[in-house]
Design an enzyme around this catalytic site. Structure first.
Site, PDB file in Angstrom:
ATOM      1  N   GLU A   1     -18.771  -1.114  27.525  1.00  0.00           N
ATOM      2  CA  GLU A   1     -18.182  -2.225  26.760  1.00  0.00           C
ATOM      3  C   GLU A   1     -16.674  -2.052  26.575  1.00  0.00           C
ATOM      4  OE1 GLU A   1     -19.949   0.252  25.596  1.00  0.00           O
ATOM      5  OE2 GLU A   1     -19.536   0.749  23.491  1.00  0.00           O
TER       6      GLU A   1
ATOM      7  N   GLY B   1     -28.429   4.950  23.381  1.00  0.00           N
ATOM      8  CA  GLY B   1     -29.443   4.033  23.928  1.00  0.00           C
ATOM      9  C   GLY B   1     -30.072   4.613  25.187  1.00  0.00           C
TER      10      GLY B   1
ATOM     11  N   ASP C   1       0.870  -1.188   0.000  1.00  0.00           N
ATOM     12  CA  ASP C   1       0.000   0.000   0.000  1.00  0.00           C
ATOM     13  C   ASP C   1       0.906   1.237   0.000  1.00  0.00           C
ATOM     14  OD1 ASP C   1      -2.027  -1.796   0.446  1.00  0.00           O
ATOM     15  OD2 ASP C   1      -2.368  -1.250   2.547  1.00  0.00           O
TER      16      ASP C   1
ATOM     17  N   HIS D   1     -19.787   4.204  27.872  1.00  0.00           N
ATOM     18  CA  HIS D   1     -19.571   3.034  27.012  1.00  0.00           C
ATOM     19  C   HIS D   1     -18.901   1.946  27.853  1.00  0.00           C
ATOM     20  CE1 HIS D   1     -20.768   4.477  23.037  1.00  0.00           C
ATOM     21  NE2 HIS D   1     -20.438   5.670  23.513  1.00  0.00           N
TER      22      HIS D   1
ATOM     23  N   CYS E   1     -25.251   4.872  25.836  1.00  0.00           N
ATOM     24  CA  CYS E   1     -25.052   6.211  25.290  1.00  0.00           C
ATOM     25  C   CYS E   1     -26.297   6.720  24.550  1.00  0.00           C
ATOM     26  CB  CYS E   1     -23.788   6.253  24.431  1.00  0.00           C
ATOM     27  SG  CYS E   1     -23.147   7.913  24.315  1.00  0.00           S
TER      28      CYS E   1
ATOM     29  N   GLN F   1     -30.110   7.938  25.872  1.00  0.00           N
ATOM     30  CA  GLN F   1     -30.816   9.167  25.473  1.00  0.00           C
ATOM     31  C   GLN F   1     -32.175   8.838  24.844  1.00  0.00           C
ATOM     32  OE1 GLN F   1     -27.951  11.182  22.964  1.00  0.00           O
ATOM     33  NE2 GLN F   1     -26.510  11.491  24.657  1.00  0.00           N
TER      34      GLN F   1
HETATM   35  N1  GLN Z   1     -25.196  11.030  19.497  1.00  0.00           N
HETATM   36  C1  GLN Z   1     -25.205  11.038  20.932  1.00  0.00           C
HETATM   37  C2  GLN Z   1     -24.323  12.131  21.503  1.00  0.00           C
HETATM   38  O1  GLN Z   1     -23.460  12.640  20.809  1.00  0.00           O
HETATM   39  C3  GLN Z   1     -24.792   9.708  21.488  1.00  0.00           C
HETATM   40  C4  GLN Z   1     -23.359   9.378  21.206  1.00  0.00           C
HETATM   41  C5  GLN Z   1     -23.038   7.922  21.363  1.00  0.00           C
HETATM   42  O2  GLN Z   1     -23.929   7.085  21.402  1.00  0.00           O
HETATM   43  N2  GLN Z   1     -21.770   7.598  21.455  1.00  0.00           N
HETATM   44  O3  GLN Z   1     -24.459  12.496  22.627  1.00  0.00           O
END
Ligand code: GLN
Length: 558
Positions: free
Chosen positions: A508, A382, A146, A506, A380, A384
């Site tokens: 995970e 999820g 590459d 997050h 996240c 909101q």
């Molecule tokens: N879009 C949302 C925010 O910016 C959630 C971001 C996300 O899920 N990492 O707050």
């Protein structure tokens, strides 16, 4: 200080990141291994890239947005990587032009060669020294040949001269396809690929052959002959049922002794605990199915850490987790119907995301979970969207939304974080990295973490609007984790539901095979008790009883 350089060939996607992480796992006992990743693209970091193209954007503890391979490094080596361990052509070009403007190169013409490789090596050496590394493991992204990684390959070639041949080992991962029509492994692509590497001046010390089945002797010998190495330097790197098996495969193939010999070092290796965990993965006592409803489901790599976190939690609870990837947009278009899709599912995860595509579908999924008692974990976006759903359907604020999707909504239950106002640059400007939340005593999350606070990594611009905390709380939403000033909602949950938990973080990203994340354990434990559990039996009822609150199997050792 010793260096191990990992290159790859033939094609991308053959698992160079996992192979590098496995090498790190095999070399890290009693040694400080620093894992550097070099990516050829001109973006400074992958934070602005679409996960469907590039895979998951991994976030480090210090807030850096980096390649998903760092997830493998952290999970296999048990380390916390740092921002400057991630090196891109974008960073190298930016650094070199800034130095040119400063006058660091007065009188010189700045050229691709030698200046780029010099700048790259300067970066490698300075991180290595700062970290007091015993072993610097350098993965070069892309494949040999590459254009965009050629300066990294050239820097790697020069390394042998700079640090001496006994201080660097070159490992090359190549590909050996199996042709069904003739029923054999074919070595020609690997032969060509190794010649190309040698043309670039790198003679591999170890050749890893990715293949469907274990490498047959004839192929091993052929590759050794064309690669001008001995056949014990050609190792089989065949498909395994779980990526966590790879260190075991490479150990059996003799990789640690080859590297120790090449680098004139000695090392101990105890893979007993790792092997126990892998055995548990191989032989789950039961299976459960979890639906992941997102927007990037077409590329599973977009949610790599989520999938790993389920594997870790499953290993801890002795169950295998089958993930059902569902494109949330399909619920909006009527292609899917929540009732039928979730019939065979014992839990649901709504992952992070951005923008409007699939949002109404996710809200429908969350509503289904809330109303039917299907275990739910929101991450996240999820969280909101769980707040939007609750505001609309429980608080009666029908036109509620996040301002990310509808900037003129009359009920902006999710709004931009104060700290984000006025920012114009998009790169590395989100609320990023590890933050601590104070957990509500007695809440599900507090019991799961078994602590009064939890520190997790973040990547977002929006938050639950403080103006709506009152109404949401009044209608029964529990804010089970808040940041230290009490303004930012980090965790929510609902009572009178088997498991309805969401987090702004997050979780995970910090999950490890040895230390699964508590929220994933919580979801799986609830899923094991779920009414729809496909293996519902006396045995499972017994299991379910064992997974009551307070008996969460969260001890950190098996
Ligand atoms: N879009 C949302 C925010 O910016 C959630 C971001 C996300 O899920 N990492 O707050």
């Amino acid at each position: 200080m010793k260096f191990i350089v990992v290159t790859g060939g033939v094609l991308s996607g053959i698992g160079k990141g996992v192979a590098t992480a496995s090498i790190g796992r095999l070399m890290c006992e009693g040694k400080r291994v620093v894992t550097l990743k070099c990516d050829g693209y001109l973006n400074v970091d992958p934070g602005t890239m679409n996960p469907l193209e590039h895979g998951e954007v991994f976030v480090l503890h210090d807030g850096a947005e980096v390649d998903m391979d760092f997830g493998h490094y952290e999970r296999f080596l048990g380390v916390q990587c740092k921002a400057d361990w991630s090196i891109t052509s974008g960073k190298i070009f930016t650094s070199i032009t800034a130095r040119e403007r400063k006058g660091d190169f007065l009188g010189q013409t700045i050229q691709i060669y030698p200046h780029l490789p010099n700048e790259i090596k300067r970066w490698w050496f300075s991180v290595a020294e700062r970290e007091a590394a015993d072993v610097v493991l350098i993965e070069i992204g892309g494949t040999v040949g590459d254009i965009e990684n050629s300066w990294f390959i050239e820097a790697a070639r020069q390394l042998r001269k700079d640090v001496g041949p006994k201080n660097v080992a070159y490992v090359h991962l190549t590909y050996v396809p199996f042709l069904d029509s003739v029923g054999e492994q074919k070595t020609k692509p690997a032969q060509r690929d190794i010649s190309l590497l040698r043309e670039k001046g790198i003679i591999p010390d170890v050749i890893l052959c990715r293949s469907k089945h274990p490498l047959v002797v004839k192929c091993r010998e052929k590759i050794a002959m064309f690669g001008d190495v001995s056949s014990k330097q050609v190792l089989s790197c065949h498909d395994v049922s779980s990526i966590y098996e790879l260190p075991l495969v490479l150990a059996r193939e003799g990789l640690p002794s080859l590297l120790n010999e090449q680098l004139a070092i000695s090392g101990t290796l105890d893979l007993a605990t790792w092997e126990t965990l892998v055995t548990r993965l191989r032989d789950p006592q039961k299976m459960i199915t979890i639906a992941v409803c997102g927007k990037y489901t077409a590329l599973h790599d977009s949610y790599a850490s989520i999938s790993e976190a389920f594997t870790h939690a499953g290993a801890k609870l002795g169950c295998g987790v089958r993930l059902k990837w569902i494109d949330a947009e399909a619920f909006e278009e009527g292609r899917l119907d929540t009732n039928s899709v979730f019939e065979e599912v014992q839990g649901v995860l709504v992952p992070g995301g951005f923008g409007s595509r699939g949002v109404e579908g996710k809200i429908r999924v969350i509503q289904h979970c809330r109303m039917t008692g299907l275990p739910f974990l929101g991450i996240c976006y999820g969280l909101q969207l769980a707040v939007v759903e609750f505001a609309r359907n429980v608080c009666g604020l029908m036109s509620s939304h996040t301002t990310e999707v509808d900037s003129s909504t009359p009920h902006p239950v999710i709004t931009m974080l104060e700290s984000q106002n006025g920012l114009t640059n998009k790169g590395a400007t989100m609320r990023l990295g590890a933050y601590t939340a104070e957990l509500l005593q007695g809440s599900i999350v507090q019991q799961l973490y078994d602590r009064n606070s939890a520190t997790e990594r973040h990547r977002h611009r929006f938050e639950v609007n403080p103006a709506y905390h009152g109404v949401l709380h009044e209608k029964g939403m529990i804010f089970s984790g808040l940041n230290s000033d009490g303004r930012l909602v980090e965790y929510i949950e609902l009572k009178d539901h088997p498991f309805f938990v969401a987090t702004q973080a997050h979780p995970e990203l910090s999950s490890r095979l040895e230390f699964p994340n508590p929220l994933f354990i919580g979801l799986l434990r609830a899923a094991l008790c779920s009414k729809t559990n496909e293996h519902k039996s006396d045995e499972n009822e017994k299991n379910a009883a064992n997974f009551e609150h307070g008996d969460l199997l969260l001890e950190q050792q098996f």
